[in-house]
Design a protein around this motif. Sequence first.
Motif, short mmCIF file in Angstrom:
data_model
loop_
_atom_site.label_atom_id
_atom_site.label_comp_id
_atom_site.label_asym_id
_atom_site.label_seq_id
_atom_site.Cartn_x
_atom_site.Cartn_y
_atom_site.Cartn_z
N MET A 88 5.31 -4.49 -1.53
CA MET A 88 4.34 -5.09 -2.61
C MET A 88 5.39 -5.94 -3.53
O MET A 88 4.74 -6.90 -4.22
CB MET A 88 3.79 -4.10 -3.24
CG MET A 88 2.64 -3.37 -2.59
SD MET A 88 1.57 -2.34 -3.62
CE MET A 88 2.60 -0.96 -4.01
N TYR A 148 -0.33 -3.69 -9.92
CA TYR A 148 -0.30 -2.74 -8.96
C TYR A 148 -0.64 -1.33 -9.41
O TYR A 148 -0.73 -0.44 -8.42
CB TYR A 148 0.95 -2.47 -8.15
CG TYR A 148 1.22 -3.77 -7.05
CD1 TYR A 148 0.15 -4.19 -5.93
CD2 TYR A 148 2.27 -4.60 -7.26
CE1 TYR A 148 0.64 -5.08 -5.43
CE2 TYR A 148 2.61 -5.57 -6.42
CZ TYR A 148 1.83 -5.90 -5.39
OH TYR A 148 2.08 -6.97 -4.58
N ASP A 150 1.45 0.89 -10.93
CA ASP A 150 2.38 1.86 -10.15
C ASP A 150 3.76 1.51 -11.10
O ASP A 150 4.29 0.24 -10.84
CB ASP A 150 2.52 1.49 -8.86
CG ASP A 150 3.41 2.78 -8.19
OD1 ASP A 150 4.52 3.34 -8.63
OD2 ASP A 150 3.05 3.42 -7.30
N ILE A 153 7.40 0.06 -9.58
CA ILE A 153 7.41 -1.38 -9.12
C ILE A 153 8.46 -1.99 -10.06
O ILE A 153 9.17 -2.97 -9.61
CB ILE A 153 6.21 -2.10 -9.26
CG1 ILE A 153 5.27 -1.59 -8.25
CG2 ILE A 153 6.28 -3.54 -9.09
CD1 ILE A 153 5.75 -1.72 -6.81
N GLY A 275 -2.32 -4.77 -0.89
CA GLY A 275 -1.93 -3.75 -2.12
C GLY A 275 -2.82 -3.45 -3.32
O GLY A 275 -2.89 -2.35 -3.79
N ARG A 276 -3.46 -4.45 -3.66
CA ARG A 276 -4.44 -4.59 -4.94
C ARG A 276 -5.68 -3.62 -4.47
O ARG A 276 -6.29 -2.80 -5.68
CB ARG A 276 -4.69 -5.63 -5.48
CG ARG A 276 -5.54 -5.98 -6.64
CD ARG A 276 -4.83 -5.12 -7.70
NE ARG A 276 -5.73 -5.31 -8.94
CZ ARG A 276 -6.58 -4.50 -9.50
NH1 ARG A 276 -6.95 -3.42 -8.53
NH2 ARG A 276 -7.30 -4.40 -10.39
N PRO A 280 -0.67 1.28 -1.57
CA PRO A 280 0.77 1.15 -0.89
C PRO A 280 0.55 1.73 0.54
O PRO A 280 1.57 1.05 1.41
CB PRO A 280 1.73 1.93 -1.88
CG PRO A 280 0.79 2.83 -2.48
CD PRO A 280 -0.60 2.00 -2.84
#
Length: 526
Positions: A88, A148, A150, A153, A275-276, A280
């Motif tokens: 990502m 994302y 997360d 990242i 990914g969106r 993941p």
Amino acid sequence: MNTENPHRFASALPTSSATSRLLHQKRDEERNQEHIKTDHLLPNLKRLTLSGGAVTMSAQAAKFALNLASTVILARLLTARDFGLVAMVTTVTGFLVIFRHAGLSTPTVQRAHITHAQVSNLFWINLGVSGLCALTLAALSPIIARFYHDSRITPITLVLSTTFLIGGFRVQHLALLKRQMRFKAIALIEVGSMATGVLVGIVMALLRYGYWALVGLSLATEIAAFLLTGLVSRWRPQLPSRSSGIGPLLAFGFHQTAGSFIFGLARGCDNLLIGRFYGPVAVGLYSRGAALVSRPMEQFLLPIDAVFLPTLSRLQSQPERYRSTFLRLYETIAMSVFFFSSLLLALAMPVTLVLLGPRWHQVSAIFAGFTFTAIQLPLSTAANWLLTSQGRGKDIFRVTSINALLTLASFIVGLPFGPIGVAIAFSATGLLVRLPILYYVAGRRGPVSTSDLWTRFLRHLPLWVLMFVATWLMRTTVADLRPLTQLLICAPVGVLTGIAFISMLKPQRKVAIHLLETVRELNKNR
């Protein structure tokens, strides 16, 4: 009484110093010119191409082995989520990595005449743009993490941003090595840096660093490449200067970079969208399926690109020789990709399970979807050599811009069907739409026509059909056996079918004979 003027000797000192400086500058100019001139290559161009091909193919074989080893080992030490997290981030870095070269390495290789001052100015531009990309990526890291959802990242992005600045230092050094056809030096840099990165990545994975092992692999590879390039290349840039005449070089670089950026922006949207919307794990599965196809293709194409693009660039003034040289290699590539891609599609499931292990069985359908890219990518790369070697920057921009829109549209169409839908839509669009557009643009000008490209494409299409059918039918009869056993039985059946077909038809047999002769000459030049 001594009436000799004492100031005469004093005035002689600066004159002597000035002479020394002039001699030093002359030696520097001669040394720098050694890195730029190419006239001495033309009389031995075939020998240099063959010896360079032998060295580069050996290097790519080593890189393929390293890549295969890292794929097999890391797939068993890390999870799909680990690969997905890094993928990502590399999707975003892929949007900016194009600017590190800024399209300015190609003019250094392609131009018949270029000066040390021009290359030096290109070096400083590359370095400045790379530094700006690194700062931009670092500043965007929290925004990317929020996109994302997360927080992991952010630190991954910050670490990987440093690779831009490190890589910017060596763009022109590598371009000059290619211009001089110093393929042994390039092979040392590429294999040495990749081996270092793989070793670091595997050790970190064994020490249970998780996704940081993949980050360490990328960073270690870039640092090792920087150090080896500085060791191998003796070229040193001068300070920036005005009126060096880099306007046409920048114009070509702008068109190539703009087109590559637009296409890269669209091309990277697959991982971004998956990914969106899927997370993941889905990106990890998708990226592994794509890598199983794209990595071997890159290993296959990079040595040919490294050797063949400088060769075509040196032949611009000899159109008949240019055409025959290109078409001979292009037809060999066409027959080779039809030969091997048929096996990949028919044996997608056992290949995936043998390489990645049983827990990655979901990747097999994605891998199968990407096998049509194994046809389109090499043939597109070959067609792009025509545009690049002829310095057709505007055509490069036009065709990449159109293909970028088509690529993005294919992702949007395939997204509702998950990673498998994206893979199939991308591959189908590439083969049925993007490749014909590229053929049309590439063949409008220059010694090679669009009909030349299509004639040699269609000539070898029956080979793909026959090999796929034979291999697929055999696999259906042994589907209950272990994956490795399926490969050991079915692959030889497909290969023998292909060899029989090539042996019976004169055009295919002629290409195969030429390929064998080339391999023999490569072995002699090792």
